[in-house]
Design a protein around this motif. Structure first.
Motif, PDB file in Angstrom:
ATOM      1  N   PRO A 112       0.825  -1.222   0.000  1.00 56.14           N
ATOM      2  CA  PRO A 112       0.000   0.000   0.000  1.00 56.14           C
ATOM      3  C   PRO A 112       0.854   1.264   0.000  1.00 56.14           C
ATOM      4  O   PRO A 112       2.052   1.228   0.303  1.00 56.14           O
ATOM      5  CB  PRO A 112      -0.805  -0.131   1.290  1.00 56.14           C
ATOM      6  CG  PRO A 112       0.021  -0.995   2.176  1.00 56.14           C
ATOM      7  CD  PRO A 112       0.727  -1.962   1.274  1.00 56.14           C
ATOM      8  N   ILE A 113       0.234   2.386  -0.333  1.00 48.35           N
ATOM      9  CA  ILE A 113       0.887   3.700  -0.278  1.00 48.35           C
ATOM     10  C   ILE A 113       0.792   4.200   1.155  1.00 48.35           C
ATOM     11  O   ILE A 113      -0.307   4.324   1.711  1.00 48.35           O
ATOM     12  CB  ILE A 113       0.219   4.675  -1.259  1.00 48.35           C
ATOM     13  CG1 ILE A 113       0.385   4.162  -2.695  1.00 48.35           C
ATOM     14  CG2 ILE A 113       0.791   6.079  -1.112  1.00 48.35           C
ATOM     15  CD1 ILE A 113      -0.428   4.923  -3.718  1.00 48.35           C
ATOM     16  N   LEU A 114       1.922   4.467   1.792  1.00 50.80           N
ATOM     17  CA  LEU A 114       1.956   4.818   3.210  1.00 50.80           C
ATOM     18  C   LEU A 114       2.081   6.327   3.412  1.00 50.80           C
ATOM     19  O   LEU A 114       2.674   7.041   2.582  1.00 50.80           O
ATOM     20  CB  LEU A 114       3.118   4.097   3.895  1.00 50.80           C
ATOM     21  CG  LEU A 114       3.080   2.567   3.877  1.00 50.80           C
ATOM     22  CD1 LEU A 114       4.290   1.998   4.604  1.00 50.80           C
ATOM     23  CD2 LEU A 114       1.788   2.034   4.470  1.00 50.80           C
ATOM     24  N   PHE A 115       1.541   6.795   4.559  1.00 47.36           N
ATOM     25  CA  PHE A 115       1.560   8.211   4.924  1.00 47.36           C
ATOM     26  C   PHE A 115       2.192   8.376   6.301  1.00 47.36           C
ATOM     27  O   PHE A 115       2.215   7.447   7.116  1.00 47.36           O
ATOM     28  CB  PHE A 115       0.136   8.776   4.957  1.00 47.36           C
ATOM     29  CG  PHE A 115      -0.509   8.875   3.592  1.00 47.36           C
ATOM     30  CD1 PHE A 115      -0.566  10.084   2.911  1.00 47.36           C
ATOM     31  CD2 PHE A 115      -1.057   7.750   2.985  1.00 47.36           C
ATOM     32  CE1 PHE A 115      -1.158  10.164   1.658  1.00 47.36           C
ATOM     33  CE2 PHE A 115      -1.647   7.815   1.729  1.00 47.36           C
ATOM     34  CZ  PHE A 115      -1.698   9.035   1.062  1.00 47.36           C
TER      35      PHE A 115
ATOM     36  N   SER B  74       8.751   9.213  -1.586  1.00 44.06           N
ATOM     37  CA  SER B  74       9.107   7.799  -1.699  1.00 44.06           C
ATOM     38  C   SER B  74       8.031   6.948  -2.373  1.00 44.06           C
ATOM     39  O   SER B  74       8.291   5.808  -2.761  1.00 44.06           O
ATOM     40  CB  SER B  74       9.410   7.226  -0.310  1.00 44.06           C
ATOM     41  OG  SER B  74       8.271   7.333   0.527  1.00 44.06           O
ATOM     42  N   VAL B  75       6.794   7.491  -2.513  1.00 42.86           N
ATOM     43  CA  VAL B  75       5.713   6.689  -3.109  1.00 42.86           C
ATOM     44  C   VAL B  75       5.548   6.968  -4.595  1.00 42.86           C
ATOM     45  O   VAL B  75       4.639   6.430  -5.234  1.00 42.86           O
ATOM     46  CB  VAL B  75       4.369   6.936  -2.377  1.00 42.86           C
ATOM     47  CG1 VAL B  75       4.513   6.655  -0.894  1.00 42.86           C
ATOM     48  CG2 VAL B  75       3.840   8.353  -2.616  1.00 42.86           C
ATOM     49  N   SER B  76       6.428   7.786  -5.164  1.00 42.64           N
ATOM     50  CA  SER B  76       6.248   8.179  -6.566  1.00 42.64           C
ATOM     51  C   SER B  76       6.309   6.978  -7.513  1.00 42.64           C
ATOM     52  O   SER B  76       5.563   6.912  -8.501  1.00 42.64           O
ATOM     53  CB  SER B  76       7.301   9.218  -6.958  1.00 42.64           C
ATOM     54  OG  SER B  76       8.601   8.681  -6.796  1.00 42.64           O
ATOM     55  N   SER B  77       7.199   6.012  -7.235  1.00 44.89           N
ATOM     56  CA  SER B  77       7.299   4.851  -8.116  1.00 44.89           C
ATOM     57  C   SER B  77       6.030   4.012  -8.065  1.00 44.89           C
ATOM     58  O   SER B  77       5.601   3.464  -9.102  1.00 44.89           O
ATOM     59  CB  SER B  77       8.507   4.001  -7.735  1.00 44.89           C
ATOM     60  OG  SER B  77       8.371   3.505  -6.415  1.00 44.89           O
ATOM     61  N   GLN B  78       5.390   3.908  -6.908  1.00 45.96           N
ATOM     62  CA  GLN B  78       4.129   3.173  -6.805  1.00 45.96           C
ATOM     63  C   GLN B  78       3.039   3.860  -7.611  1.00 45.96           C
ATOM     64  O   GLN B  78       2.274   3.214  -8.340  1.00 45.96           O
ATOM     65  CB  GLN B  78       3.702   3.058  -5.346  1.00 45.96           C
ATOM     66  CG  GLN B  78       4.583   2.170  -4.496  1.00 45.96           C
ATOM     67  CD  GLN B  78       4.182   2.215  -3.035  1.00 45.96           C
ATOM     68  OE1 GLN B  78       4.459   3.200  -2.347  1.00 45.96           O
ATOM     69  NE2 GLN B  78       3.532   1.170  -2.561  1.00 45.96           N
ATOM     70  N   LEU B  79       2.978   5.200  -7.484  1.00 49.82           N
ATOM     71  CA  LEU B  79       1.965   5.951  -8.227  1.00 49.82           C
ATOM     72  C   LEU B  79       2.190   5.827  -9.732  1.00 49.82           C
ATOM     73  O   LEU B  79       1.233   5.686 -10.504  1.00 49.82           O
ATOM     74  CB  LEU B  79       1.995   7.417  -7.801  1.00 49.82           C
ATOM     75  CG  LEU B  79       1.545   7.701  -6.361  1.00 49.82           C
ATOM     76  CD1 LEU B  79       1.847   9.141  -5.979  1.00 49.82           C
ATOM     77  CD2 LEU B  79       0.049   7.413  -6.201  1.00 49.82           C
TER      78      LEU B  79
ATOM     79  N   GLU C 154      -4.957   1.971  -0.288  1.00 50.71           N
ATOM     80  CA  GLU C 154      -4.915   0.805  -1.165  1.00 50.71           C
ATOM     81  C   GLU C 154      -5.726   1.102  -2.412  1.00 50.71           C
ATOM     82  O   GLU C 154      -6.728   1.828  -2.361  1.00 50.71           O
ATOM     83  CB  GLU C 154      -5.458  -0.426  -0.451  1.00 50.71           C
ATOM     84  CG  GLU C 154      -4.599  -0.861   0.724  1.00 50.71           C
ATOM     85  CD  GLU C 154      -5.179  -2.056   1.462  1.00 50.71           C
ATOM     86  OE1 GLU C 154      -6.387  -2.313   1.276  1.00 50.71           O
ATOM     87  OE2 GLU C 154      -4.442  -2.703   2.208  1.00 50.71           O
ATOM     88  N   ILE C 155      -5.295   0.528  -3.537  1.00 53.21           N
ATOM     89  CA  ILE C 155      -5.987   0.726  -4.818  1.00 53.21           C
ATOM     90  C   ILE C 155      -6.426  -0.628  -5.332  1.00 53.21           C
ATOM     91  O   ILE C 155      -5.596  -1.525  -5.533  1.00 53.21           O
ATOM     92  CB  ILE C 155      -5.070   1.428  -5.832  1.00 53.21           C
ATOM     93  CG1 ILE C 155      -4.585   2.771  -5.278  1.00 53.21           C
ATOM     94  CG2 ILE C 155      -5.812   1.640  -7.153  1.00 53.21           C
ATOM     95  CD1 ILE C 155      -3.575   3.470  -6.165  1.00 53.21           C
ATOM     96  N   ILE C 156      -7.744  -0.782  -5.539  1.00 46.81           N
ATOM     97  CA  ILE C 156      -8.268  -2.052  -6.030  1.00 46.81           C
ATOM     98  C   ILE C 156      -9.060  -1.821  -7.311  1.00 46.81           C
ATOM     99  O   ILE C 156      -9.435  -0.684  -7.647  1.00 46.81           O
ATOM    100  CB  ILE C 156      -9.159  -2.740  -4.980  1.00 46.81           C
ATOM    101  CG1 ILE C 156     -10.422  -1.903  -4.731  1.00 46.81           C
ATOM    102  CG2 ILE C 156      -8.399  -2.974  -3.681  1.00 46.81           C
ATOM    103  CD1 ILE C 156     -11.473  -2.635  -3.937  1.00 46.81           C
TER     104      ILE C 156
END
Length: 616
Positions: free
Chosen positions: A508-511, A521-526, A608-610
């Motif tokens: 998941p993308i964490l905050f 740090s979440v740019s690659s996930q996005l 989370e993205i579903i």
């Protein structure tokens, strides 16, 4: 270093004839001579030479002792001393004994490829040779003449050593290659004392991949080697020795490629294996016929080539190829070409250039074979040619020793007059559903250095062309990009279907605590989600916000919504339509880490993205 002389089958030692009437009258010298004979038999060449010199000092005319000493000198790789012995004894030796020395000297030169020197000695022979039949003498004469003619008119070949990262071991040998350029070979390290294992490397447009262990299912702490892989890369037959289930000392095993994995090896049954040594397999392109070498009784003598067919899933009783191919001497190292009709093999029992020579023969009707044809110089030379295979594009792969004694893999281009140019069988790949393996109608892209080739499958099948990467795309399925080196080991792309409720991210993308700002740090996930949504417009998503358990329900509900909105806004700002992105907020209702561990609460501060919808 010169190779040690080999006294071939046509030049058997004096021991073979059990001489009774020796050319000496001194009983004591006969006893010493017989002692020297026994020492030669067990390989003590230096002590035997001492005894023979002592005998000849007492009786210089002891012809049998002269013959045996000459043989010992050649076995000790001392040809000049052997020549000096001939010169010293030429006048006093009876003709058959002198002829014996000249014949041995000719054979020694022949085995080293010194054919002109061999011819010089062989032309001095008289009619009778002590202990050697006329047929055997004629065999050597013919072989020397053949060798001279071959060397005088060589084929224009260029031999090249396979480049790095191939040849990373001290020894690598007995290669076998698939239609798509996967090279399988036997390796051994530790100065030849390590156990044998099977490795593979893939030829790509960028060169050979680093050799890798073919499978832990196959390689063990025992010896596994001399393998043959079918042209499609799906069947592997190999030799393994001294396993608990062995029928003989070394037996043949088979393994099948299942997806990306090799199955547990199966010992071939007693219709193939025997209580004797069985090894050196070669499979036909379809994997349905097996040629191999065996020392079992019932053949022509010594090592013979045998064959077994696979019918209704069972290997049938092995049969000897008979005198069309096999000889009373060692016949080995079979390779059946892609056409299934041309057999290349090694033998010592036919006229050649010395050692094991390569021959080819064609399968005829009624299980007959054409007269074997020597492949000629410089494919063959005075040394041993064994362990060859030929690729679909007519490269012959083999191993040869370098100056340090290491066995290195090499290759050369087969001349057109040596092997028939066969049309390489068309090869196909498949695209299937990963869940139920049904064929899929999909788009396939083959990416190579020349550009992009676009294809569509028919009933899940597409025709293969060599590439660096293979990509399969289909609405409702995750796009699959496969490297060629991985793809050709299976030639099947298994596509994962999208499903409602399926997560698009592995993590998941964490905050941060009490924050809804997106961290760098979440740019690659996005970006991975963005690329997926752009590639698959049939997908709608649901962005679900969550918090930890710290704070009140109303506050956390609001915070989780802001986190979901932050992710949705980023995706929409980068081109994903509002109508494809839906928001849900759960506050602290769905923790994924236990509340009793404050440190792990950070895993609950997430989005989370579903998949919400998969449009057909």
């Amino acid at each position: 270093m010169k190779k040690a002389v080999i006294i071939s089958f046509l030049l058997c030692s004096t021991l073979c004839w059990g001489q009774i009437d020796y050319h000496t009258k001194k009983k004591k010298l006969v006893e010493q001579y017989q002692q020297a004979e026994e020492l030669v038999r067990i390989g003590n060449l230096f002590k035997s030479a001492e005894i023979l010199n002592e005998v000849l000092n007492k009786d210089p005319g002891f012809d049998e002792a002269i013959v045996l000493l000459h043989e010992v000198l050649l076995k000790r790789d001392e040809p000049q001393r052997a020549v000096a012995l001939i010169a010293a004894k030429r006048e006093e030796l009876e003709a058959p004994y002198l002829n014996r020395l000249l014949l041995f000297q000719a054979n020694y030169a022949y085995q080293l490829g010194e054919y002109t020197q061999a011819q010089l000695y062989i032309t001095q022979l008289g009619h009778e040779v002590y202990g050697v039949g006329a047929e055997q003498v004629e065999f050597l004469k013919t072989s020397i003449q053949f060798s001279l003619e071959q060397v005088a008119d060589p084929m224009p070949l260029t031999f090249e050593e396979l480049p790095h990262p191939i040849n990373a071991f001290e020894q690598q040998y007995f290669p076998s290659i698939t239609r798509h350029g996967q090279l399988v070979f036997t390796t051994r390290d530790n100065n030849g004392r390590g156990d044998e294992n099977i490795f593979f490397s893939q030829l790509t447009e960028g060169g050979w991949t680093k050799p890798a262990n073919i499978s832990d299912q196959i390689n063990t702490d025992r010896n596994e080697g001399t393998a043959s892989i079918s042209a499609d890369g799906r069947t592997l037959v190999f030799t393994s020795c001294n396993r608990p289930d062995n029928i003989g000392s070394c037996d043949l095993y088979v393994s099948y490629k299942q997806g990306q994995q090799w199955s547990a090896p199966e010992l071939l049954n007693e219709r193939v294996n025997s209580p004797e040594w069985d090894s050196q397999p070669s499979l036909t392109a379809d994997g349905a016929t097996l040629y191999f070498v065996s020392l079992r009784p019932g053949g022509m003598g010594k090592q013979d080539i045998w064959m077994s067919r696979k019918e209704d899933g069972e290997w049938q009783q092995a049969v000897n190829l008979g005198e069309d191919v096999n000889t009373p001497e060692d016949d080995c190292s079979p390779f059946i070409y892609l056409d299934g009709q041309t057999l290349i093999f090694s033998t010592k029992g036919r006229v050649g250039l010395g050692g094991y020579d390569l021959f080819k023969t064609l399968r005829l009707a009624d299980a007959k074979w054409s007269v074997p044809e020597n492949l000629g110089y410089p494919i063959n030379d005075a040394f041993d040619q064994v362990g060859y295979c030929v690729s679909a594009d007519l490269w012959a792969y083999f191993s040869a020793s370098d100056a340090s004694g290491s066995l290195r893999l090499k290759r050369f281009k087969i001349p057109e007059n040596v092997l028939p140019q066969v049309e390489t069988p068309r090869a196909f790949g498949r695209v299937i559903d990963a869940r139920d393996e049904r064929p899929l109608q999909a788009k396939v892209e083959l990416l190579n250095n020349s550009g992009l080739i676009e294809l569509e499958t028919e009933d899940g099948v597409f025709e293969l062309q060599k590439a660096n990467q293979v990509k399969a795309k289909k609405t409702g399925y995750r796009t699959q990009l496969v490297e060629w080196s991985e793809f050709i080991t299976d030639s099947t792309i298994r596509m994962e279907p999208f499903a409602v409720g399926q997560a698009l991210l592995n993590e998941p993308i964490l905050f941060d605590f009490d924050s809804f700002e997106l961290k760098p740090s979440v740019s690659s996930q996005l970006m991975s989600v963005l690329e997926l949504l752009k590639a698959h417009p049939e997908l709608d998503i649901e962005v679900q916000g969550h918090t930890d358990s710290i704070g009140g329900h109303a506050y956390n509900q609001q915070l989780s919504e802001k986190r979901a909105l932050a992710v949705a806004a980023w995706l929409q700002a980068h081109g994903i339509g509002h109508n494809r992105v839906f928001i849900s907020s759960f506050g602290k209702k769905r923790p994924i880490s236990p509340e009793v561990d404050p440190q792990s609460q950070q895993n609950n501060r997430r989005v989370e993205i579903i998949i919400r919808t998969v449009r057909k």
